[in-house]
Design a protein around this motif. Structure first.
Motif, PDB file in Angstrom:
ATOM      1  N   TYR A   1       0.826  -1.197   0.000  1.00 46.74           N
ATOM      2  CA  TYR A   1       0.000   0.000   0.000  1.00 46.74           C
ATOM      3  C   TYR A   1       0.865   1.253   0.000  1.00 46.74           C
ATOM      4  CZ  TYR A   1       0.950   0.341   5.017  1.00 46.74           C
ATOM      5  OH  TYR A   1       1.573   0.437   6.239  1.00 46.74           O
TER       6      TYR A   1
ATOM      7  N   ASP B   1       0.556   5.736   0.880  1.00 48.11           N
ATOM      8  CA  ASP B   1      -0.170   6.808   1.554  1.00 48.11           C
ATOM      9  C   ASP B   1      -0.424   7.929   0.546  1.00 48.11           C
ATOM     10  OD1 ASP B   1      -1.157   8.795   3.196  1.00 48.11           O
ATOM     11  OD2 ASP B   1       0.462   8.659   4.663  1.00 48.11           O
TER      12      ASP B   1
ATOM     13  N   GLU C   1      -8.851   0.215  -0.796  1.00 44.90           N
ATOM     14  CA  GLU C   1      -8.621   1.444  -0.045  1.00 44.90           C
ATOM     15  C   GLU C   1      -9.027   1.281   1.407  1.00 44.90           C
ATOM     16  OE1 GLU C   1     -11.011   4.629  -1.657  1.00 44.90           O
ATOM     17  OE2 GLU C   1     -12.852   3.461  -1.497  1.00 44.90           O
ATOM     18  N   SER C   2      -8.422   2.135   2.259  1.00 48.53           N
ATOM     19  CA  SER C   2      -8.731   2.106   3.687  1.00 48.53           C
ATOM     20  C   SER C   2      -8.329   3.440   4.326  1.00 48.53           C
ATOM     21  CB  SER C   2      -7.970   0.963   4.369  1.00 48.53           C
ATOM     22  OG  SER C   2      -8.223   0.949   5.758  1.00 48.53           O
TER      23      SER C   2
ATOM     24  N   ASP D   1      -6.976   3.416   7.272  1.00 39.51           N
ATOM     25  CA  ASP D   1      -5.795   3.067   8.069  1.00 39.51           C
ATOM     26  C   ASP D   1      -5.051   1.928   7.383  1.00 39.51           C
ATOM     27  OD1 ASP D   1      -7.110   0.612   8.751  1.00 39.51           O
ATOM     28  OD2 ASP D   1      -8.139   1.634  10.380  1.00 39.51           O
ATOM     29  N   THR D   2      -4.009   1.424   8.029  1.00 43.35           N
ATOM     30  CA  THR D   2      -3.185   0.393   7.393  1.00 43.35           C
ATOM     31  C   THR D   2      -3.462  -1.027   7.901  1.00 43.35           C
ATOM     32  OG1 THR D   2      -1.402   0.779   8.978  1.00 43.35           O
ATOM     33  CG2 THR D   2      -1.341   2.046   6.921  1.00 43.35           C
TER      34      THR D   2
ATOM     35  N   ALA E   1      -4.727  -4.494   7.672  1.00 41.37           N
ATOM     36  CA  ALA E   1      -4.944  -5.303   6.469  1.00 41.37           C
ATOM     37  C   ALA E   1      -6.404  -5.668   6.244  1.00 41.37           C
ATOM     38  CB  ALA E   1      -4.085  -6.557   6.522  1.00 41.37           C
TER      39      ALA E   1
ATOM     40  N   PHE F   1      -9.010  -2.982   4.396  1.00 33.11           N
ATOM     41  CA  PHE F   1      -8.968  -2.590   2.988  1.00 33.11           C
ATOM     42  C   PHE F   1     -10.156  -3.198   2.243  1.00 33.11           C
ATOM     43  CE2 PHE F   1      -4.593  -1.589   4.045  1.00 33.11           C
ATOM     44  CZ  PHE F   1      -4.374  -0.442   3.298  1.00 33.11           C
TER      45      PHE F   1
ATOM     46  N   TYR G   1      -5.270   5.513   2.272  1.00 34.61           N
ATOM     47  CA  TYR G   1      -4.338   4.447   1.894  1.00 34.61           C
ATOM     48  C   TYR G   1      -4.910   3.618   0.741  1.00 34.61           C
ATOM     49  CZ  TYR G   1      -2.100   5.711   6.233  1.00 34.61           C
ATOM     50  OH  TYR G   1      -1.487   6.427   7.232  1.00 34.61           O
TER      51      TYR G   1
ATOM     52  N   GLN H   1      -4.144   0.220  -1.606  1.00 33.53           N
ATOM     53  CA  GLN H   1      -3.373  -1.033  -1.624  1.00 33.53           C
ATOM     54  C   GLN H   1      -3.518  -1.722  -2.980  1.00 33.53           C
ATOM     55  OE1 GLN H   1      -2.896  -4.064   1.703  1.00 33.53           O
ATOM     56  NE2 GLN H   1      -4.635  -4.909   0.582  1.00 33.53           N
TER      57      GLN H   1
END
Length: 143
Positions: free
Chosen positions: A27, A29, A60-61, A63-64, A66, A69, A99, A101
């Protein structure tokens, strides 16, 4: 400053061999940028059948994490290009979550090894790089 110098370039997936349905994800930023281009390159298909990738998609999200997303509608390619081909995603980041990915899944059959790499070019940023260090994780020579 030349237009190309205002882009940030980053490697999402360094050349890697993926086998039998194992997924490669990475991913980036998108904060401070309005546009992105993701270039996915398919290397040699090291399989007996020459089968192209099963799925290449963007998610997409906020935050990170997993599991947070979610697939982006219309940002998926099934049975992608053959060896030496590319998939190119042009993204309007103003309409996306922070974010983004990339997810690459090769075909699931036996001996279906596939080589993949991907880079992202971030553009129309709030801040232009003041020198080559701000242009991304690459060596930059301006000629």
């Amino acid at each position: 400053m030349q237009t190309l110098q205002s882009y940030k370039h980053s490697v999402l997936i360094a050349p890697i061999t993926k086998t039998n349905g194992s997924t490669a994800t990475a991913y980036f930023d998108g904060k401070y940028y309005d546009a992105a281009e993701v270039l996915v390159t398919i290397g040699a298909l090291k399989n007996t059948n020459g089968i192209p990738p099963k799925t290449i998609k963007l998610q997409e999200s906020d935050d990170t994490v997993a599991t947070n997303f979610a697939d982006i509608s219309g940002a998926s390619v099934s049975a992608g290009p053959t060896a030496g081909g590319q998939v190119r995603f042009n993204i309007d980041l103003r309409k996306r979550k922070r974010y983004i990915q990339l997810s690459f899944t090769p075909e699931t059959g036996t001996n279906d090894d596939q080589i993949v790499s991907a880079i992202v070019l971030l553009g129309r940023g709030e801040f232009a790089p003041s020198d080559t260090n701000g242009m991304g994780d690459t060596t930059v020579k301006i000629v």
